[in-house]
Design a protein around this motif. Structure first.
Motif, PDB file in Angstrom:
ATOM      1  N   GLN A  75       0.853  -1.178   0.057  1.00  0.00           N
ATOM      2  CA  GLN A  75      -0.150  -0.115   0.145  1.00  0.00           C
ATOM      3  C   GLN A  75       0.930   1.262  -0.013  1.00  0.00           C
ATOM      4  OE1 GLN A  75      -2.215  -1.120   3.506  1.00  0.00           O
ATOM      5  NE2 GLN A  75      -4.037  -1.546   2.151  1.00  0.00           N
ATOM      6  N   ILE A 128       1.537   1.842  -3.325  1.00  0.00           N
ATOM      7  CA  ILE A 128       0.717   2.364  -4.341  1.00  0.00           C
ATOM      8  C   ILE A 128       0.754   3.846  -4.196  1.00  0.00           C
ATOM      9  CG2 ILE A 128      -1.755   2.507  -4.195  1.00  0.00           C
ATOM     10  CD1 ILE A 128      -2.266  -0.472  -3.685  1.00  0.00           C
ATOM     11  N   CYS A 147       1.200   6.510  -7.286  1.00  0.00           N
ATOM     12  CA  CYS A 147       0.076   7.549  -7.570  1.00  0.00           C
ATOM     13  C   CYS A 147       0.888   8.762  -7.338  1.00  0.00           C
ATOM     14  CB  CYS A 147      -0.962   7.453  -6.363  1.00  0.00           C
ATOM     15  SG  CYS A 147      -1.992   6.019  -6.532  1.00  0.00           S
ATOM     16  N   VAL A 187      -1.461   0.590 -10.487  1.00  0.00           N
ATOM     17  CA  VAL A 187      -1.924   0.711  -9.037  1.00  0.00           C
ATOM     18  C   VAL A 187      -3.098   0.359  -8.877  1.00  0.00           C
ATOM     19  CG1 VAL A 187      -2.688   2.605  -7.810  1.00  0.00           C
ATOM     20  CG2 VAL A 187      -0.393   3.089  -8.788  1.00  0.00           C
ATOM     21  N   TRP A 222      -3.889  -2.482  -6.009  1.00  0.00           N
ATOM     22  CA  TRP A 222      -4.879  -2.322  -4.902  1.00  0.00           C
ATOM     23  C   TRP A 222      -6.031  -3.794  -5.176  1.00  0.00           C
ATOM     24  CZ3 TRP A 222     -10.451  -1.345  -6.106  1.00  0.00           C
ATOM     25  CH2 TRP A 222     -11.118  -1.084  -4.750  1.00  0.00           C
TER      26      TRP A 222
END
Length: 659
Positions: free
Chosen positions: A257, A260, A264, A310, A314
């Protein structure tokens, strides 16, 4: 002498009477429920003199004094502390010979043999009463767990019962918020197939040997942020039941995470902002160099590919694969959309330009349809018969298969240097056929009213109207207006069918947004086909400054703003889930409307360009229709007269000779 005889007689009579006293009790051992109450029977048939009576209740194994009756009253102060205020006589019934003991709040230590001993001045008797078994079902293990996402944790649950653990009827693990079944143990077997999809293949109990010891703890693998919350271990055995709770809290972000978050940030800052600035500069300066083209391609591809990766990560970490697949597909096919808009910004020439213009929207439609509707078909695949499976296969594969054949046809034709003018209608026909099949699939899967199948005829009518241009070329643009009306009706019908799904509110909201997006793509495909069928619009690049500026604004909206919305929505979802452990919203319900706004902007550019370039043709068709119907058309200046008037208005005024 007589007095001595009478005295002996009374003495013998008294001895006979006293010899008749005998203590009675239960013939079988007692079985008591844990935490309940029990009466230990002890009585005589003939009442005894109260002045001489003494009653002692003791544990036979340890001589522990349970209760005492002496001198006409009970003596609770003499009781063992473990029985104080729990063991009582029936005081009002002692005079009638009832010496039973009432024991409350039974514990497991109360099991054993008790002795009821009754004494008088001349005689005594006793009886043994056994509490053989304490019926119980105690579930323990309440605790709090703190962990990081991605770790494996154990939720403790220990079952203590008077029956063997393998004979316990049921032990279930439930997540309290939403009453989600995590794992079920029933009749000696662990039913992993009963777990909710969120926990499928991530939960297990310990071995059978451990379960026989009463260890029904749950092992939860690869913890996710939405696993946060209260869990209940509930056990049933006959009339007994008990439970314990375990709280999972303080779930930190896993390394995946954190990755991620980083992707982003890098994807948006570098791909959308930095490359977007250089891309805008090259567009503004009409830079057609290879460097400018590379920057523009990087601006289109980098942020969207990053978001595809991404959303895949997720989906893997949080387990929402269907939702993640749709979001990834939207970001992937947006590349085609942006390249299609970039055609108006002097980005591509030659065959790449023609292939993108012909295939971008069609391929985007096919990808979104397959990604969104395939999980729905898979869910119902095993619940339908052979005929239903054939129907689903035809409806699911026919549209994408025709799209694939069309793509191969376009590429082959262009490589051979031939024109596609005569086959411009194929893409729109395939799209409308897919719309028709899509409505039929939804109605069949969700068992909607059969009358709704009539809505599937609207795309078919649009297809009939579209191919009729071969026979009604004189009113081609009037047919375009009729096609627009049919497209609006088709979109309304398709949205209504998807919104009528009542089985899963979350899914039907997402499907409603998907069908709205697909209907917009269908209309865009219609205008692309009209552009080539009208014969009045060339495939030349857009050189108008105002139109080029509007295309540039829409291009930047899709490449920057839409990507920003995707980034913000995903990061907010991750943060809120880490805090509350619960989902806030289906991401598709947010991202699909944003994508629809972007697609509507592209459609508006098409409609505007179509009207500006074909306004005279539409007016001529209306005049011809008026003449055919016997109506007198209004007088219009001829094009040459209009041009002369415009030239006169644009001509500069005469200047004095001396100026």
């Amino acid at each position: 002498m007589e007095t001595d005889l009478m005295r002996c007689f009374y003495l013998l009579l008294l001895m006979v009477i006293c010899d008749g006293f005998h203590v009675h009790g239960p013939s079988d051992p007692l079985i008591v429920q844990l935490g309940g109450s029990v009466m230990l029977p002890c009585f005589v048939e003939t009442p005894l003199p109260m002045q001489e009576l003494e009653i002692k209740w003791k544990r036979n194994d340890s001589e522990t004094l349970v209760h005492l009756w002496q001198d006409g009253e009970s003596h609770p102060d003499s009781q063992n502390p473990s029985y104080r205020e729990r063991a009582h006589f029936f005081i009002e019934e002692i005079a009638q010979g009832n010496f039973s003991l009432f024991l409350t709040n039974v514990t497991r230590e109360d099991a054993g043999v008790y002795k009821c001993a009754v004494y008088t001045k001349h005689n005594s008797d006793e009886i043994l009463i056994e509490i053989k078994e304490i019926e119980r079902l105690i579930v323990s293990g309440a605790h709090v767990i703190s962990a990081y996402a991605g770790e494996d944790i154990t939720l403790n649950c220990s079952v203590d019962s008077h029956i063997p653990a393998e004979n316990i009827e049921q032990v279930s693990w439930m997540k309290m918020d939403g009453e989600i079944l995590v794992l079920l143990y029933e009749h000696g077997e662990v039913h992993t197939d009963s777990s909710h999809e969120r926990y499928m293949d991530r939960v297990e109990m310990f071995s059978a040997e451990e379960r026989n010891k009463g260890n029904f703890s749950l092992r939860l693998k690869d913890v996710r942020t939405d696993d946060k919350g209260l869990y209940t271990c509930l056990a049933f055995s006959g009339a007994f039941s008990d439970n314990t709770t375990v709280e999972v809290q303080q779930l930190g972000f896993s390394s995946m995470q954190v990755g991620i978050f980083v992707l982003c940030a890098l994807g948006f800052v570098i791909g959308s902002l930095i490359l977007g600035y250089f891309s805008y500069t090259s567009f503004k300066n009409n830079d057609d160099s290879r460097r400018a083209l590379a920057i523009q391609l990087g601006h289109v591809i980098c942020p969207n590919i990053t978001m595809v990766i991404v959303f895949i990560l997720w989906g893997v970490t949080d387990g929402f694969l269907t939702e993640a697949a749709t979001c990834s597909a939207l970001n992937g096919v947006r590349i085609l959309f942006l390249l299609w808009i970039a055609l108006h910004l002097k980005t591509f020439e030659g065959y790449p330009r023609q292939i993108i213009n012909r295939l971008a929207i069609q391929l985007q439609y096919a990808v979104i349809t397959v990604v969104v509707y395939s999980p729905i078909v898979v869910d119902v695949w095993y619940n339908v018969d052979t005929g239903g499976k054939m129907f689903l296969l035809i409806c699911l594969l026919l549209g994408p298969l025709l799209t694939l054949l069309y793509i191969l046809y376009v590429i082959t034709t262009m490589c051979r240097g031939r024109t596609l003018q005569k086959r411009a209608s194929l893409s729109y026909i395939i799209t409308e056929l897919s719309n028709c099949l899509r409505i039929c699939v939804i109605i069949n899967i969700y068992r909607l009213h059969p009358g709704l199948l009539a809505l599937a005829l609207i795309p078919f009518l649009a297809w009939i109207c579209f191919i009729s241009h071969y026979y009604c070329k004189r009113v081609f643009f009037l047919l375009c207006i009729l096609l627009m009306i049919l497209e609006v009706l088709s979109a309304s019908g398709s949205i209504y069918v998807h919104y009528a799904i009542a089985d899963n509110v979350k899914e039907h909201d997402a499907l409603t947004c998907v069908t709205a997006f697909l209907q917009i793509l269908t209309t865009i495909t219609l205008f692309i086909s009209i552009k080539y069928l009208s014969g009045r619009v060339s495939d030349s690049r857009n050189t108008g400054t105002q139109q080029r500026l509007s295309h540039l604004v829409v291009f930047m909206f899709g490449s920057v703003v839409v990507v920003l919305v995707n980034v913000v929505v995903l990061l907010v979802e991750l943060i809120l889930k880490a805090q509350t452990g619960q989902r806030t919203v289906d991401l598709r319900v947010v991202l699909l409307p944003t994508e629809c706004v972007f697609a509507v902007c592209c459609l508006a550019l098409q409609i505007s360009a179509f009207w500006k370039k074909n306004r005279e043709g539409v007016i001529k068709d209306i005049d011809w229709l008026g003449l055919t119907c016997g109506c007198k058309p209004k007088h219009r200046d001829s094009p040459s007269q209009c041009d002369e008037c415009e030239l006169e208005n644009l001509a500069p005024e005469a200047q004095p000779s001396g100026s």
